[in-house]
Design a protein around this motif. Structure first.
Motif, mmCIF file in Angstrom:
data_model
loop_
_atom_site.group_PDB
_atom_site.id
_atom_site.type_symbol
_atom_site.label_atom_id
_atom_site.label_comp_id
_atom_site.label_asym_id
_atom_site.label_seq_id
_atom_site.Cartn_x
_atom_site.Cartn_y
_atom_site.Cartn_z
ATOM 1 N N THR A 120 66.448 52.732 77.895
ATOM 2 C CA THR A 120 65.412 52.177 77.019
ATOM 3 C C THR A 120 66.026 51.570 75.765
ATOM 4 O OG1 THR A 120 63.795 53.785 77.841
ATOM 5 C CG2 THR A 120 63.311 52.722 75.746
ATOM 6 N N GLN A 121 67.047 52.242 75.209
ATOM 7 C CA GLN A 121 67.743 51.679 74.052
ATOM 8 C C GLN A 121 68.391 50.344 74.402
ATOM 9 O OE1 GLN A 121 70.535 54.555 72.507
ATOM 10 N NE2 GLN A 121 68.977 56.141 72.373
ATOM 11 N N GLN A 122 68.971 50.258 75.594
ATOM 12 C CA GLN A 122 69.563 48.990 76.022
ATOM 13 C C GLN A 122 68.504 47.901 76.101
ATOM 14 O OE1 GLN A 122 72.618 48.367 76.057
ATOM 15 N NE2 GLN A 122 73.860 49.648 77.369
ATOM 16 N N PHE A 123 67.325 48.248 76.643
ATOM 17 C CA PHE A 123 66.253 47.256 76.743
ATOM 18 C C PHE A 123 65.822 46.779 75.367
ATOM 19 C CE2 PHE A 123 61.724 46.171 76.780
ATOM 20 C CZ PHE A 123 61.786 45.044 77.594
ATOM 21 N N LYS A 124 65.697 47.681 74.408
ATOM 22 C CA LYS A 124 65.287 47.285 73.061
ATOM 23 C C LYS A 124 66.303 46.333 72.440
ATOM 24 C CE LYS A 124 63.395 50.087 70.201
ATOM 25 N NZ LYS A 124 63.141 51.228 69.283
ATOM 26 N N ARG A 125 67.589 46.602 72.685
ATOM 27 C CA ARG A 125 68.623 45.703 72.171
ATOM 28 C C ARG A 125 68.488 44.324 72.813
ATOM 29 N NH1 ARG A 125 72.265 50.155 73.239
ATOM 30 N NH2 ARG A 125 72.645 51.359 71.343
ATOM 31 N N LEU A 126 68.258 44.320 74.115
ATOM 32 C CA LEU A 126 68.115 43.046 74.822
ATOM 33 C C LEU A 126 66.914 42.276 74.302
ATOM 34 C CD1 LEU A 126 68.739 44.330 78.468
ATOM 35 C CD2 LEU A 126 70.346 43.044 77.058
ATOM 36 N N TYR A 127 65.793 42.963 74.119
ATOM 37 C CA TYR A 127 64.568 42.317 73.658
ATOM 38 C C TYR A 127 64.733 41.778 72.239
ATOM 39 C CZ TYR A 127 59.663 41.588 72.518
ATOM 40 O OH TYR A 127 58.472 41.035 72.129
ATOM 41 N N ASP A 128 65.363 42.576 71.381
ATOM 42 C CA ASP A 128 65.536 42.162 69.987
ATOM 43 C C ASP A 128 66.515 41.012 69.835
ATOM 44 O OD1 ASP A 128 63.784 44.142 69.253
ATOM 45 O OD2 ASP A 128 65.338 45.578 68.643
ATOM 46 N N ARG A 129 67.374 40.847 70.834
ATOM 47 C CA ARG A 129 68.422 39.832 70.716
ATOM 48 C C ARG A 129 67.875 38.423 70.876
ATOM 49 N NH1 ARG A 129 73.122 41.903 73.984
ATOM 50 N NH2 ARG A 129 73.283 43.300 72.212
ATOM 51 N N GLY A 130 66.779 38.270 71.608
ATOM 52 C CA GLY A 130 66.192 36.940 71.700
ATOM 53 C C GLY A 130 66.198 36.374 73.104
ATOM 54 N N THR A 142 74.844 40.167 76.555
ATOM 55 C CA THR A 142 73.512 40.538 77.024
ATOM 56 C C THR A 142 73.523 40.849 78.513
ATOM 57 O OG1 THR A 142 72.441 39.197 75.314
ATOM 58 C CG2 THR A 142 71.124 39.742 77.242
ATOM 59 N N ALA A 143 74.196 40.006 79.292
ATOM 60 C CA ALA A 143 74.292 40.246 80.735
ATOM 61 C C ALA A 143 74.989 41.577 81.017
ATOM 62 C CB ALA A 143 75.036 39.095 81.404
ATOM 63 N N LYS A 144 76.032 41.886 80.242
ATOM 64 C CA LYS A 144 76.749 43.153 80.422
ATOM 65 C C LYS A 144 75.831 44.330 80.127
ATOM 66 C CE LYS A 144 80.689 45.796 78.662
ATOM 67 N NZ LYS A 144 81.868 45.787 77.761
ATOM 68 N N HIS A 145 75.083 44.259 79.021
ATOM 69 C CA HIS A 145 74.180 45.353 78.682
ATOM 70 C C HIS A 145 73.072 45.508 79.722
ATOM 71 C CE1 HIS A 145 75.441 44.975 74.194
ATOM 72 N NE2 HIS A 145 76.297 45.670 74.909
ATOM 73 N N ARG A 147 73.393 44.863 82.940
ATOM 74 C CA ARG A 147 74.003 45.529 84.097
ATOM 75 C C ARG A 147 74.054 47.034 83.867
ATOM 76 N NH1 ARG A 147 77.598 41.093 83.640
ATOM 77 N NH2 ARG A 147 79.243 42.389 82.720
ATOM 78 N N HIS A 148 74.398 47.420 82.659
ATOM 79 C CA HIS A 148 74.499 48.849 82.390
ATOM 80 C C HIS A 148 73.126 49.500 82.302
ATOM 81 C CE1 HIS A 148 78.767 48.837 82.302
ATOM 82 N NE2 HIS A 148 78.834 47.996 81.290
ATOM 83 N N LEU A 149 72.113 48.768 81.881
ATOM 84 C CA LEU A 149 70.745 49.296 81.935
ATOM 85 C C LEU A 149 70.384 49.636 83.385
ATOM 86 C CD1 LEU A 149 67.596 47.851 80.189
ATOM 87 C CD2 LEU A 149 67.560 48.361 82.619
ATOM 88 N N ARG A 150 70.662 48.713 84.276
ATOM 89 C CA ARG A 150 70.344 48.954 85.694
ATOM 90 C C ARG A 150 71.141 50.136 86.243
ATOM 91 N NH1 ARG A 150 69.050 44.752 90.308
ATOM 92 N NH2 ARG A 150 69.355 46.062 92.155
ATOM 93 N N ARG A 151 72.421 50.198 85.881
ATOM 94 C CA ARG A 151 73.271 51.280 86.357
ATOM 95 C C ARG A 151 72.777 52.632 85.838
ATOM 96 N NH1 ARG A 151 76.689 54.161 83.802
ATOM 97 N NH2 ARG A 151 76.712 52.756 82.005
ATOM 98 N N ARG A 177 73.830 39.493 89.200
ATOM 99 C CA ARG A 177 72.672 38.585 89.225
ATOM 100 C C ARG A 177 71.590 39.075 88.276
ATOM 101 N NH1 ARG A 177 73.890 38.261 94.854
ATOM 102 N NH2 ARG A 177 72.375 39.905 95.334
ATOM 103 N N PHE A 178 71.364 40.365 88.275
ATOM 104 C CA PHE A 178 70.368 40.938 87.372
ATOM 105 C C PHE A 178 70.754 40.674 85.920
ATOM 106 C CE2 PHE A 178 68.847 44.613 84.858
ATOM 107 C CZ PHE A 178 67.483 44.504 85.084
ATOM 108 N N GLY A 179 72.036 40.817 85.611
ATOM 109 C CA GLY A 179 72.496 40.553 84.251
ATOM 110 C C GLY A 179 72.219 39.132 83.817
ATOM 111 N N GLU A 180 72.444 38.175 84.704
ATOM 112 C CA GLU A 180 72.200 36.771 84.367
ATOM 113 C C GLU A 180 70.711 36.495 84.192
ATOM 114 O OE1 GLU A 180 74.477 34.643 83.507
ATOM 115 O OE2 GLU A 180 75.954 36.225 83.843
ATOM 116 N N GLN A 181 69.888 37.126 85.017
ATOM 117 C CA GLN A 181 68.437 36.948 84.877
ATOM 118 C C GLN A 181 67.952 37.463 83.516
ATOM 119 O OE1 GLN A 181 66.923 39.122 88.207
ATOM 120 N NE2 GLN A 181 67.540 37.589 89.725
ATOM 121 N N VAL A 182 68.456 38.611 83.122
ATOM 122 C CA VAL A 182 68.023 39.206 81.861
ATOM 123 C C VAL A 182 68.597 38.436 80.672
ATOM 124 C CG1 VAL A 182 68.087 41.302 80.454
ATOM 125 C CG2 VAL A 182 67.730 41.462 82.923
ATOM 126 N N ALA A 183 69.792 37.873 80.836
ATOM 127 C CA ALA A 183 70.358 37.056 79.758
ATOM 128 C C ALA A 183 69.488 35.828 79.497
ATOM 129 C CB ALA A 183 71.782 36.631 80.112
#
Length: 236
Positions: A120-130, A142-145, A147-151, A177-183
């Motif tokens: 959840t913390q990773q998601f908040k960082r991703l969301y706040d990043r833009g 962002t893509a790296k984070h 991937r680690h959210l999914r893991r 692929r998931f990392g690129e989608q979220v980026a």
């Protein structure tokens, strides 16, 4: 800072290399635990609990701190005792003993809270990043984070449901692929997070309500006995 010679009990390669997510430009991360000479714990000077280095990337926790973190369900320290054999670089008899009691460190609520909490913390960082207007370097992070959210979601649920932890992911390309989608769109991570929140809620855990601290306490006392030398005597 220099570790006391011979004090490292267990260490190995963790992070993206261990997960099977590394790319040619990925760093190689190492994690381990060490023991302060027991006599030093009784002196006036506080003893460091963590040693870190960036060249190479190494993090070592003192045995007592490592145990505290592991008992809390900390995903980062937990993977040290679940690595495939070939990823260990230092294994002592005391390190092997700790691997042997790894399941006693686990409890349902702490694993759920730690892994889902980190995700959840990773998601908040991703969301706040833009959004996709990010710089190339930020998109890469962002893509790296992501991937680690999914893991974290997958590994945490596996540990919660089965009492086992698989370090290497099954399909690394799906994670990339998931990392690129979220980026490109941070909200692409939300359905995955909601899916695992529901999965945790609907699944009866294989883990106990509380960890069994007695074997861990006994192990730590064996460590202290092993690394004890009376004042003036040569250290181990």
């Amino acid at each position: 800072m220099k570790l006391p010679r011979g004090a490292t009990l267990l260490s190995g390669i963790v992070g993206s290399t261990a997960y099977g997510l590394a790319r040619p430009d990925s760093d190689v991360d190492r994690l381990g635990l060490f023991a302060v000479p027991t006599a030093d714990l009784h002196g006036l000077k506080p003893q460091p609990e963590t040693y870190t280095s960036t060249q190479p990337d190494v993090c070592l926790h003192e045995a007592r701190k490592w145990c505290r973190l592991a008992l809390s369900g900390n995903p980062t320290v937990m993977e040290l005792v679940w690595l495939p054999d070939e990823l260990y670089e230092i294994r002592t008899p005391l390190g092997d003993e700790l691997i042997g009691i790894r399941t006693t460190l686990l409890s349902a609520k702490r694993v759920r809270d730690a892994y889902l909490g980190y995700a959840t913390q990773q998601f908040k960082r991703l969301y706040d990043r833009g959004d996709s207007s990010l710089s190339a370097d930020t998109r890469k992070r962002t893509a790296k984070h992501a991937r680690h959210l999914r893991r974290l979601c997958h590994q945490g649920f596996e540990l919660y449901a089965t009492g086992r932890l698989s370090i290497r992911v099954e399909n690394p390309e799906e994670y990339h692929r998931f990392g690129e989608q979220v980026a490109a769109d941070a909200m692409a991570a939300l359905p995955l997070l909601k899916h695992y929140e529901a999965a945790f809620d609907e699944t009866r855990s294989a883990l106990p309500e509380q960890p069994d601290e007695a074997p861990v306490e006994a192990w730590l006392r064996r460590v202290r006995a092993h690394y004890y030398a009376p004042a003036g005597a040569p250290g181990r």
